[in-house]
Structures are given as structure tokens and as C-alpha cells.
Design a protein around this motif. Structure first.
Motif, PDB file in Angstrom:
ATOM      1  N   PHE A 102     -53.023   0.642  44.332  1.00 31.29           N
ATOM      2  CA  PHE A 102     -52.678  -0.393  45.302  1.00 31.29           C
ATOM      3  C   PHE A 102     -53.901  -0.896  46.071  1.00 31.29           C
ATOM      4  CE2 PHE A 102     -48.807   2.099  44.747  1.00 31.29           C
ATOM      5  CZ  PHE A 102     -47.826   1.115  44.637  1.00 31.29           C
ATOM      6  N   THR A 103     -53.781  -2.125  46.571  1.00 29.68           N
ATOM      7  CA  THR A 103     -54.725  -2.688  47.528  1.00 29.68           C
ATOM      8  C   THR A 103     -54.014  -2.812  48.871  1.00 29.68           C
ATOM      9  OG1 THR A 103     -55.931  -3.943  45.855  1.00 29.68           O
ATOM     10  CG2 THR A 103     -56.127  -4.696  48.131  1.00 29.68           C
ATOM     11  N   ALA A 104     -54.627  -2.321  49.941  1.00 30.78           N
ATOM     12  CA  ALA A 104     -54.012  -2.359  51.270  1.00 30.78           C
ATOM     13  C   ALA A 104     -55.090  -2.643  52.306  1.00 30.78           C
ATOM     14  CB  ALA A 104     -53.313  -1.028  51.583  1.00 30.78           C
ATOM     15  N   SER A 118     -47.601  -2.056  48.793  1.00 35.15           N
ATOM     16  CA  SER A 118     -46.432  -2.624  48.132  1.00 35.15           C
ATOM     17  C   SER A 118     -46.003  -3.945  48.755  1.00 35.15           C
ATOM     18  CB  SER A 118     -45.268  -1.623  48.176  1.00 35.15           C
ATOM     19  OG  SER A 118     -44.887  -1.355  49.512  1.00 35.15           O
ATOM     20  N   SER A 119     -46.700  -4.381  49.807  1.00 32.23           N
ATOM     21  CA  SER A 119     -46.378  -5.668  50.444  1.00 32.23           C
ATOM     22  C   SER A 119     -47.616  -6.549  50.568  1.00 32.23           C
ATOM     23  CB  SER A 119     -45.772  -5.433  51.830  1.00 32.23           C
ATOM     24  OG  SER A 119     -46.674  -4.754  52.686  1.00 32.23           O
ATOM     25  N   GLY A 120     -48.666  -6.206  49.821  1.00 32.09           N
ATOM     26  CA  GLY A 120     -49.925  -6.913  49.936  1.00 32.09           C
ATOM     27  C   GLY A 120     -50.359  -7.551  48.632  1.00 32.09           C
ATOM     28  N   TRP A 159     -55.027  -2.614  41.491  1.00 31.93           N
ATOM     29  CA  TRP A 159     -55.613  -2.296  40.194  1.00 31.93           C
ATOM     30  C   TRP A 159     -54.535  -1.940  39.171  1.00 31.93           C
ATOM     31  CZ3 TRP A 159     -60.069  -3.877  38.813  1.00 31.93           C
ATOM     32  CH2 TRP A 159     -60.709  -3.352  37.684  1.00 31.93           C
ATOM     33  N   ARG A 160     -53.519  -1.181  39.613  1.00 30.85           N
ATOM     34  CA  ARG A 160     -52.395  -0.871  38.747  1.00 30.85           C
ATOM     35  C   ARG A 160     -51.107  -1.557  39.194  1.00 30.85           C
ATOM     36  NH1 ARG A 160     -55.525   3.626  37.998  1.00 30.85           N
ATOM     37  NH2 ARG A 160     -55.406   4.627  35.933  1.00 30.85           N
ATOM     38  N   ALA A 161     -50.963  -1.768  40.504  1.00 33.48           N
ATOM     39  CA  ALA A 161     -49.700  -2.234  41.065  1.00 33.48           C
ATOM     40  C   ALA A 161     -49.694  -3.742  41.298  1.00 33.48           C
ATOM     41  CB  ALA A 161     -49.434  -1.514  42.386  1.00 33.48           C
ATOM     42  N   ALA A 162     -48.495  -4.306  41.266  1.00 34.34           N
ATOM     43  CA  ALA A 162     -48.333  -5.754  41.412  1.00 34.34           C
ATOM     44  C   ALA A 162     -48.548  -6.235  42.837  1.00 34.34           C
ATOM     45  CB  ALA A 162     -46.937  -6.164  40.950  1.00 34.34           C
ATOM     46  N   GLY A 163     -48.407  -5.329  43.819  1.00 34.84           N
ATOM     47  CA  GLY A 163     -48.433  -5.766  45.210  1.00 34.84           C
ATOM     48  C   GLY A 163     -47.112  -6.401  45.577  1.00 34.84           C
ATOM     49  N   ALA A 164     -47.130  -7.302  46.555  1.00 34.22           N
ATOM     50  CA  ALA A 164     -45.893  -7.936  47.016  1.00 34.22           C
ATOM     51  C   ALA A 164     -45.266  -8.743  45.894  1.00 34.22           C
ATOM     52  CB  ALA A 164     -46.178  -8.830  48.221  1.00 34.22           C
TER      53      ALA A 164
END
Length: 301
Positions: A168-170, A186-188, A192-197
Motif C-alpha cells: 500500500f501507499t499511505a 486502502s483509501s489512498g 505497489w501491490r494494492a489498488a488503493g481507493a
């Protein structure tokens, strides 16, 4: 001085940092799957330098400071937000926390950004993830590091932390030593692996959003899609531009911040550091959050 340990439970690795009388005595990183598969060895390592006085344990989205032995089942569900049988995400973290507490370790749960009174209530509306407990720990390290480097007290620290994790990026905004805002992984922006928001309409069309959904769709997923032309460059552009936009967003909450501190696994990536630094050169100085450990990530320190 007390002997204390910090644990940073990441998607890729679980990191441990121990301090005794101001000196680092534990400094290690395990692949997450390996640590969770051999909890006896993990627990033994925590005691290898002597019985700790306090262990800041894996806390997920966080709880108001609480001894693990006193946490209820409801509090644990809120901290880790994993449904029964859910296989996605970092499986086994709640079990790890229970096991460490059952082993007699003085484990505590620490808060996430959303639990802080220093964050105005209106910034918490419609949000769960403003920054997990480990991201908040990295921000506290940032206050310590900037204060020591600049020779002022904690209340003089103002910066934006950008956490570029393995998934994640936060980001977290700090103004005059106080955390005032955050953008959770999860809201940003895309990670790198996660979709974010997720666009709400995307979530609707998906029909079901699982933990596995939250941990996919990032740079690595896009690069792996052979049907997307120019996927590598497009994914990297989205990743970096998202992080840069997030900094500008958080500067609204911390206008006095004149530094951007980069932490997390991808903070050492040459292109990532270079392009973020160039894009923000007129806004703030961009520098890595170094900390004091050699191996353990910033969130464990």
C-alpha cells in the motif's frame, strides 16, 4: 530504562526492533508467511535478549492503547477487520496477536490515525483507514528523527510522511508535532501491490469486494497483464503521480510542513525517490526517514 520491542506486521515482511537502555538489541525482518508459520521461533526471538517490559504488537487498524490481555473479541475484530474464513490480506495477524499475548508477553495494541483526538472529527467522516497503527508509528519516528536532526522539540516537527510499502501507499500529515490528517493505504493512491481507493462504481460492478481485492490491482498486477500496452510505464506513472497528489492533499491540513519523509520498502527505489523529489522540489525537501535500526522497517522502530 525499560526494554521495549516494536513489531511492524507488513504484507511482505514482519519486522522487529528492540531497544534496551537506549540501544538497539533486536533488529530483524522475516518474510510474513514464514513468521506466521513458525510462531514459536518468532516468540523465542522476542525473548532472546531478555524478558521485555513492553511489546508494541501488531495492531492492524489500531485500537485506543490497550493491553492485549484485556482486549475483547469485538475489539480484535475491529482492529484487524478480517471476516470468518477470510483468506485475503495478511492472514493470521489476529492469531499472532493472540498467541503473543497468551505467551505472557506484555503486549499492547496501539492506535491508528483515526483514533487520535488531534485529527479533527470532520476528517474522519466516511473513513475507517486514515493510516494503520504501523503507519502512525512511522510518523512518530519521523517526529523523533526530525526533532533530533534540527535540534528542536517534538512540537516543532512538521512534515508529510509518505509510506511506500510493499503493498500500500499511505500518508500522514504532522503539524507542530501533532498528527492532524492521514490517507490510508486502502483509501489512498494506487500501491505497489494494492489498488488503493476503489471507485464506488467499480466496487458496485465487482459485486463483491473481499480482502483479497483490497490487496490486488496495484503496480505489480498491471505490469503482469500482457494485454495492456505499455503497462510498465503506465503503472509507474500512476503510482508516482498518486503519491505526489497525496502529498499536495495532505499539505492542506499541514501547510507549515516543509519536508516530505519517505518510508517503506519502495522508498529506496531510485526512480521512486528521484521522481517524487523532482516533482516536489518547489514545495518541500524530500528525504528518506532513516530511523536508527539497520534492518527493521520504520514502523517497528
Amino acid at each position: 530504562m525499560p526494554r521495549v520491542i516494536g513489531i511492524d506486521p507488513g504484507t511482505v515482511s514482519i519486522d522487529v526492533c528492540g531497544i534496551d537502555d537506549g540501544h538497539t538489541y533486536l533488529d530483524r525482518s522475516w518474510p510474513s508467511a514464514e513468521a506466521l508459520a513458525d510462531l514459536d521461533s518468532f516468540t523465542a526471538y522476542l525473548r532472546s535478549g531478555g524478558e521485555p517490559d513492553l511489546v508494541a504488537g501488531p495492531s492492524g487498524y489500531g485500537l485506543p492503547v490497550r493491553r492485549a490481555a484485556e482486549a475483547t473479541d469485538l475489539e480484535l475484530r475491529l482492529a484487524f477487520l478480517a471476516g470468518p474464513g477470510e483468506a485475503g490480506g495478511i492472514g493470521g495477524l489476529r492469531g499472532l496477536a493472540r498467541r503473543l499475548a497468551a505467551a505472557g508477553l506484555p503486549l499492547i495494541f496501539t492506535p491508528g490515525v483515526i483514533h487520535l483526538d488531534s485529527v479533527p472529527r470532520h476528517r474522519k467522516l466516511n473513513r475507517v483507514d486514515l493510516g494503520t497503527a504501523d503507519k502512525l508509528c512511522a510518523a512518530v519516528l519521523g517526529v523523533f528523527e526530525q526533532s533530533r536532526r534540527r535540534g528542536h522539540g517534538p512540537d516543532g516537527a512538521s512534515f508529510v510522511l509518505v509510506e511506500l510499502g510493499g503493498a500500500f501507499t499511505a500518508g500522514i500529515a504532522v503539524s507542530n508535532g501533532r498528527v492532524v490528517d492521514g490517507v490510508g493505504g486502502s483509501s489512498g493512491p494506487i500501491g505497489w501491490r494494492a489498488a488503493g481507493a476503489l471507485d464506488a462504481e467499480v466496487a458496485f460492478l465487482a459485486g463483491e469486494v473481499t480482502k483479497a481485492t483490497l490487496f490486488g490491482g496495484g503496480v505489480l498486477s498491471i505490469r503482469a497483464d500482457a494485454t495492456v500496452a505499455g503497462a510498465d510505464r503506465m503503472a509507474m506513472d500512476a503510482y508516482l503521480e498518486g503519491a505526489i497528489k497525496m502529498v499536495h492533499q495532505l499539505l492542506v491540513s499541514a501547510p507549515a510542513a516543509n519536508e516530505v519523509l519517505l518510508s517503506g520498502r519502495l522508498a529506496a527505489h531510485p526512480e521512486v525517490r528521484g521522481r517524487i523529489g523532482d516533482a516536489l522540489a518547489r514545495v518541500a525537501a524530500v528525504r528518506p526517514l532513516s530511523g536508527f535500526a539497520t534492518i527493521a522497517k520504520q514502523g517497528a522502530q
